[in-house]
Design a protein around this motif. Structure first.
Motif, PDB file in Angstrom:
ATOM      1  N   THR A 192     -26.066  30.221   2.480  1.00  0.00           N
ATOM      2  CA  THR A 192     -24.966  29.364   2.935  1.00  0.00           C
ATOM      3  C   THR A 192     -24.604  28.343   1.872  1.00  0.00           C
TER       4      THR A 192
ATOM      5  N   ILE B 288     -22.681  25.041   1.745  1.00  0.00           N
ATOM      6  CA  ILE B 288     -22.240  24.079   2.759  1.00  0.00           C
ATOM      7  C   ILE B 288     -20.860  23.531   2.423  1.00  0.00           C
ATOM      8  N   SER B 289     -20.620  23.275   1.128  1.00  0.00           N
ATOM      9  CA  SER B 289     -19.312  22.760   0.716  1.00  0.00           C
ATOM     10  C   SER B 289     -18.950  23.440  -0.601  1.00  0.00           C
TER      11      SER B 289
ATOM     12  N   SER C 289     -20.838  31.564   4.200  1.00  0.00           N
ATOM     13  CA  SER C 289     -22.124  32.228   4.414  1.00  0.00           C
ATOM     14  C   SER C 289     -22.037  33.671   3.946  1.00  0.00           C
TER      15      SER C 289
ATOM     16  N   ARG D 154     -17.199  25.775   4.217  1.00  0.00           N
ATOM     17  CA  ARG D 154     -18.558  26.293   4.427  1.00  0.00           C
ATOM     18  C   ARG D 154     -18.492  27.814   4.328  1.00  0.00           C
TER      19      ARG D 154
ATOM     20  N   ASN E 163     -26.061  21.439  -2.121  1.00  0.00           N
ATOM     21  CA  ASN E 163     -24.999  21.823  -1.195  1.00  0.00           C
ATOM     22  C   ASN E 163     -25.082  23.291  -0.781  1.00  0.00           C
ATOM     23  N   SER E 164     -26.286  23.942  -0.967  1.00  0.00           N
ATOM     24  CA  SER E 164     -26.469  25.333  -0.561  1.00  0.00           C
ATOM     25  C   SER E 164     -27.810  25.463   0.153  1.00  0.00           C
ATOM     26  N   SER E 165     -27.978  26.516   0.940  1.00  0.00           N
ATOM     27  CA  SER E 165     -29.259  26.768   1.607  1.00  0.00           C
ATOM     28  C   SER E 165     -29.434  28.259   1.834  1.00  0.00           C
TER      29      SER E 165
END
Length: 381
Positions: free
Chosen positions: A328, A330-331, A289, A287, A319-321
């Motif tokens: 971020t 995420i993976s 950020s 993860r 898989n992102s935000s």
């Protein structure tokens, strides 16, 4: 015609001679015909002629004067000469009294709060014919007003009452309608001046650091003339802003509003971009950020994210935000490697792009090889 005592007079109404006992027969003013109490029988066309005392022939009959008798005692109309609904302290107010359709010669009398007691003429008021003017209205001028007309010893009826209500001018309230008080070059901001009632009933004045701003600097469109807009902030715009209002076609301004102070920074900001990671290398599956921040600036920012090139904003894959000032992953995958930028947006204003940040994602095989090498070194030790 000479001395009136040398003549005797005859009077006619509608070409019929009037009896002598209807005329004034006193020698001093026997050439005067008086109607002491007007009634329906007195309407008509009046004329006269004269004959020398002890003479035998009459003069030609005079030009006629026609008298008309109204059947009712007139009732004057009372009105307030004012262009807007509310009346405020300090304004000039005029009341008008008129006997509709009647001839001239009237004197007008004015009354407040009760009939019968004629208004005196205080220092800040004056009576002028059919008008009663209050030069500077005060709360004490509120009340009911009447008028009536006088002509000689004759009085009209009282007018219907007119209620006059004087209000204190409301306090202007200045609000930040859009934008922020801490501005950057070219940024926009809108200030709004609010007073009680419909904004179209008011005209507005704007001040910066106590000096009135020219009218062409404000938004003068009727729909939102109580707004002051800065379309592109620059060095001339910092300062303490205030406003006041005046009733449309009125003469007095409201108290000046609360201040709002605007500051304008010298340069367009450049946000700082960083990687929130506790270790130096980043591997697939982790993860990650990234953080973007406009240092020292006020709130209201939205952050935009870019990868490998500026100008094309990052979409939001599964898989992102993006969440405020953070982006971020995420993976992490190998495809996430590359250069990243961010910039900040506030309304229609954009910051500079941040400096680029290089992100390198390493595969699991690299991590396992490094782990084996580390373990071998520890055993050899």
């Amino acid at each position: 015609m000479g001395d009136s005592t040398q003549w005797e007079y005859k009077w006619y109404r509608d070409e019929q001679e009037l009896p002598a006992d209807e005329s004034d027969s006193s020698r001093a003013d026997r050439n005067i015909y008086r109607i002491h109490f007007v009634g329906p029988s007195h309407s008509g066309k009046y004329q006269c002629s004269g004959r020398p005392t002890r003479g035998t022939v009459n003069s030609p009959i005079s030009d006629p004067i026609t008298l008309t008798m109204n059947w009712e005692i007139p009732k004057p109309e009372l009105s307030l000469d004012f262009s807007h609904g509310e009346t405020y302290t300090g304004e000039r107010i005029s009341l008008s009294c008129r006997v509709r359709g009647a001839s001239s010669g009237w004197k007008y009398l004015w009354y407040k709060d009760r009939q019968g007691t004629e208004l005196s003429n205080p220092d800040n008021s004056r009576t002028d014919g059919s008008s009663y003017t209050i030069i500077s209205a005060a709360l004490s001028h509120s009340g009911q007003y009447w008028c009536r007309a006088q002509r000689g010893s004759f009085y009209s009826q009282y007018s219907d009452p007119l209620q006059v209500d004087i209000h204190d001018l409301p306090q202007a309230l200045l609000t930040l309608q859009s934008g922020w008080t801490d501005l950057f070059p070219t940024e926009r901001v809108t200030l709004r001046c609010e007073l009680q009632g419909d904004s179209t009933q008011w005209e507005y004045k704007w001040y910066r650091d106590g000096q009135e701003l020219p009218a062409d600097e404000s938004d003068s469109s009727r729909a939102d003339r109580n707004n002051y807009r800065i379309h592109s902030a620059g060095p001339s715009h910092p300062g303490k802003y205030q406003c006041s209002g005046r009733p449309t076609r009125g003469t007095v301004n409201s108290p000046i509003s609360n201040p709002i102070t605007l500051t304008v920074n010298r340069e367009i900001p450049k946000p700082e971009l960083s990687l929130d990671s506790s270790h130096g290398e980043t591997y697939t599956g982790e993860r990650i950020s990234l953080s973007c921040r406009v240092r020292g600036a006020s709130s209201g920012w939205k952050y935009l994210w870019y990868k490998d090139r500026q100008g094309t904003e990052l979409s939001n894959p599964d898989n992102s935000s993006t969440d405020g000032s953070s982006y971020t992953i995420i993976s992490a995958a190998l495809s996430h490697s590359g250069q990243y930028w961010c910039r900040a947006q506030r309304g229609s204003f954009y910051s500079q792009y941040s400096d680029p940040l290089q992100l390198d994602i390493l595969g699991k095989l690299v991590r396992e090889k490094k782990k084996l090498f580390t373990d071998a070194v520890m055993i050899s030790d």
